[in-house]
Design a protein around this motif. Structure first.
Motif, PDB file in Angstrom:
ATOM      1  N   ALA A  91       1.132  -1.200  -0.191  1.00 52.71           N
ATOM      2  CA  ALA A  91       0.208   0.133  -0.032  1.00 52.71           C
ATOM      3  C   ALA A  91       0.731   1.030   0.150  1.00 52.71           C
ATOM      4  O   ALA A  91       2.224   1.550  -0.161  1.00 52.71           O
ATOM      5  CB  ALA A  91      -0.613   0.430   0.809  1.00 52.71           C
ATOM      6  N   VAL A  92       0.063   2.162  -0.085  1.00 48.83           N
ATOM      7  CA  VAL A  92       1.308   4.126  -0.141  1.00 48.83           C
ATOM      8  C   VAL A  92       0.424   3.941   1.677  1.00 48.83           C
ATOM      9  O   VAL A  92      -0.219   3.443   1.759  1.00 48.83           O
ATOM     10  CB  VAL A  92       0.148   4.574  -1.171  1.00 48.83           C
ATOM     11  N   TYR A  93       1.759   4.174   2.555  1.00 45.05           N
ATOM     12  CA  TYR A  93       1.670   4.312   3.622  1.00 45.05           C
ATOM     13  C   TYR A  93       2.327   6.053   4.034  1.00 45.05           C
ATOM     14  O   TYR A  93       2.615   6.665   3.037  1.00 45.05           O
ATOM     15  CB  TYR A  93       2.454   3.544   4.620  1.00 45.05           C
ATOM     16  N   TYR A  94       1.101   6.569   5.047  1.00 42.79           N
ATOM     17  CA  TYR A  94       0.806   8.005   5.266  1.00 42.79           C
ATOM     18  C   TYR A  94       1.019   8.767   6.537  1.00 42.79           C
ATOM     19  O   TYR A  94       0.277   7.711   7.781  1.00 42.79           O
ATOM     20  CB  TYR A  94      -0.142   8.869   4.638  1.00 42.79           C
ATOM     21  N   CYS A  95       1.335   9.452   7.033  1.00 43.80           N
ATOM     22  CA  CYS A  95       1.307   9.944   8.347  1.00 43.80           C
ATOM     23  C   CYS A  95       0.426  11.254   8.593  1.00 43.80           C
ATOM     24  O   CYS A  95       0.678  12.223   7.402  1.00 43.80           O
ATOM     25  CB  CYS A  95       2.090   9.491   9.328  1.00 43.80           C
ATOM     26  N   ASN A  96      -0.088  11.651  10.019  1.00 47.15           N
ATOM     27  CA  ASN A  96      -0.535  12.291   9.998  1.00 47.15           C
ATOM     28  C   ASN A  96      -0.632  12.755  11.713  1.00 47.15           C
ATOM     29  O   ASN A  96      -0.874  11.839  11.736  1.00 47.15           O
ATOM     30  CB  ASN A  96      -2.536  12.551   9.212  1.00 47.15           C
ATOM     31  N   GLY A  97      -1.318  14.011  11.799  1.00 48.16           N
ATOM     32  CA  GLY A  97      -0.767  14.245  12.664  1.00 48.16           C
ATOM     33  C   GLY A  97      -2.244  15.024  13.390  1.00 48.16           C
ATOM     34  O   GLY A  97      -3.146  15.753  12.910  1.00 48.16           O
ATOM     35  N   ASP A  98      -2.330  14.864  15.437  1.00 47.33           N
ATOM     36  CA  ASP A  98      -3.920  15.487  15.606  1.00 47.33           C
ATOM     37  C   ASP A  98      -3.042  16.026  16.913  1.00 47.33           C
ATOM     38  O   ASP A  98      -2.827  14.636  17.738  1.00 47.33           O
ATOM     39  CB  ASP A  98      -5.433  15.193  15.767  1.00 47.33           C
TER      40      ASP A  98
END
Length: 123
Positions: A91-98
């Motif tokens: 898959a394509v792996y992403y990150c994000n924050g909150d």
């Protein structure tokens, strides 16, 4: 708003390991929970690992025991160590924050995503 740069993807054989990195900017990193996501072609992104500002971690059953998320607050970076990789992890792996850990699962809430990093598990 958080901005991220993901790296570390590549081609790996089944059973192999990879470590992904995500460097964040535009935020006070220590105030933010961070998450790693993946996206299969034609599917919505799904959360595969989350880490709170304090270091507590959460994983879905699909990766529990194989993936480990960690963070280095001195580098504004979150990592995803992936072991025992399977072809279905491709898959394509992403990150994000909150600022709120619970909100990381609400992928539709995020307007911004980085470029992601491709992980391909194949012999």
């Amino acid at each position: 708003q958080v901005q991220v740069v993901e790296s570390g993807g590549g081609l790996v054989q089944p059973g192999g390991s990879l470590r992904l990195s995500c460097t964040a900017s535009g935020i006070i990193f220590t105030d933010y929970a961070m998450g790693w996501y993946r996206q299969f072609p034609g599917k919505q992104r799904e959360l595969v690992a989350a880490i709170s500002a304090g270091g507590n971690t959460n994983y879905p059953d699909s990766v529990q025991g194989r993936f480990t998320i960690s963070r280095d607050n001195t580098k504004n970076t979150v990592y995803l160590q992936m072991t025992s990789l399977k072809p279905e992890d491709t898959a394509v792996y992403y990150c994000n924050g909150d600022q709120y850990l619970w909100r990381l699962i609400m992928v539709d809430e995020y307007d911004y995503w980085g470029q992601g990093t491709q992980v391909t598990v194949s012999s």
